[in-house]
Design a protein around this motif. Sequence first.
Motif, PDB file in Angstrom:
ATOM      1  N   LEU A 157       0.823  -1.208   0.000  1.00 20.43           N
ATOM      2  CA  LEU A 157       0.000   0.000   0.000  1.00 20.43           C
ATOM      3  C   LEU A 157       0.860   1.263   0.000  1.00 20.43           C
ATOM      4  O   LEU A 157       0.509   2.264  -0.629  1.00 20.43           O
ATOM      5  CB  LEU A 157      -0.949  -0.015   1.192  1.00 20.43           C
ATOM      6  N   ALA A 158       1.992   1.208   0.681  1.00 22.72           N
ATOM      7  CA  ALA A 158       2.914   2.353   0.663  1.00 22.72           C
ATOM      8  C   ALA A 158       3.443   2.595  -0.746  1.00 22.72           C
ATOM      9  O   ALA A 158       3.590   3.743  -1.182  1.00 22.72           O
ATOM     10  CB  ALA A 158       4.068   2.115   1.629  1.00 22.72           C
ATOM     11  N   SER A 159       3.719   1.515  -1.467  1.00 25.37           N
ATOM     12  CA  SER A 159       4.218   1.641  -2.837  1.00 25.37           C
ATOM     13  C   SER A 159       3.174   2.260  -3.759  1.00 25.37           C
ATOM     14  O   SER A 159       3.508   2.781  -4.829  1.00 25.37           O
ATOM     15  CB  SER A 159       4.642   0.273  -3.380  1.00 25.37           C
ATOM     16  N   GLU A 160       1.907   2.209  -3.343  1.00 20.73           N
ATOM     17  CA  GLU A 160       0.822   2.798  -4.126  1.00 20.73           C
ATOM     18  C   GLU A 160       0.491   4.214  -3.659  1.00 20.73           C
ATOM     19  O   GLU A 160      -0.544   4.770  -4.023  1.00 20.73           O
ATOM     20  CB  GLU A 160      -0.408   1.889  -4.046  1.00 20.73           C
ATOM     21  N   LYS A 161       1.372   4.764  -2.831  1.00 28.33           N
ATOM     22  CA  LYS A 161       1.330   6.180  -2.435  1.00 28.33           C
ATOM     23  C   LYS A 161       0.273   6.518  -1.391  1.00 28.33           C
ATOM     24  O   LYS A 161      -0.040   7.691  -1.164  1.00 28.33           O
ATOM     25  CB  LYS A 161       1.162   7.099  -3.658  1.00 28.33           C
TER      26      LYS A 161
END
Length: 239
Positions: A22-26
């Motif tokens: 989810l972090a990689s999806e901003k």
Amino acid sequence: MTKKIIVTGSNRGIGHSIAERLASEKYGIIMVDYDNKVINSAKTLNSEYGNAEGIQCDVSSYEACENAFSGIDKREIYGIVNNAGINRDVLFRNMTYEQWDAVIKTDLYSMFNVTRQFTDSMIENKFGRIVNISSASWNGNVGQANYSSAKAGVIGFTKTLARELGKYGITCNAVVPGFIKTPMTDQMPEKIREKFIEKIPIKRIGTAEDVANAVSFLMKPDSDYISGILLEVGGGMIL
């Protein structure tokens, strides 16, 4: 305003993979865990993606959740991933009250303790994504009367919230992992692991990333007509 997602039990394992995906999806990620190492885990994630923070909290306690989340601007919370869980496997005839109580409080009570902190603000926002991590054991499993009961409770909790909160633009779904590679399954004898894999049509053990992929899908804005489902991540195995 950054869309922030609470991910409980996210210091390691499936929870950490969910937080990283989810972090990689901003999204802004708030990693929550009983283990205070979650603070450093969040710093590491933040150094890579720039949008993570960590909170040490015993989510089995309502009071602890109230205190831990009191400093958060609840209007910024886009979603919740209720992943925190433990197991204390033992045949029921040998199960102690402490083993029963610990699992029910961590795996089921935590769903209420965390989600209740944010439902009012989600209702005001007319939007929210709630994803609860259950288990294939919700159908019952030898040596897991406590764990199976809790994970079955997660299903009922999920479907009830889907009915109650849908009119406010809030979805609530459950992800149901099957046979997933974890420290616990790594300790299984190779022959037992192979027997499990034989029953899986896709013919491999699942990964934490597989579960994270399912959570990511249910968190997206365009999944707004999907609510109250059990999304089984089991490689086609009947759960």
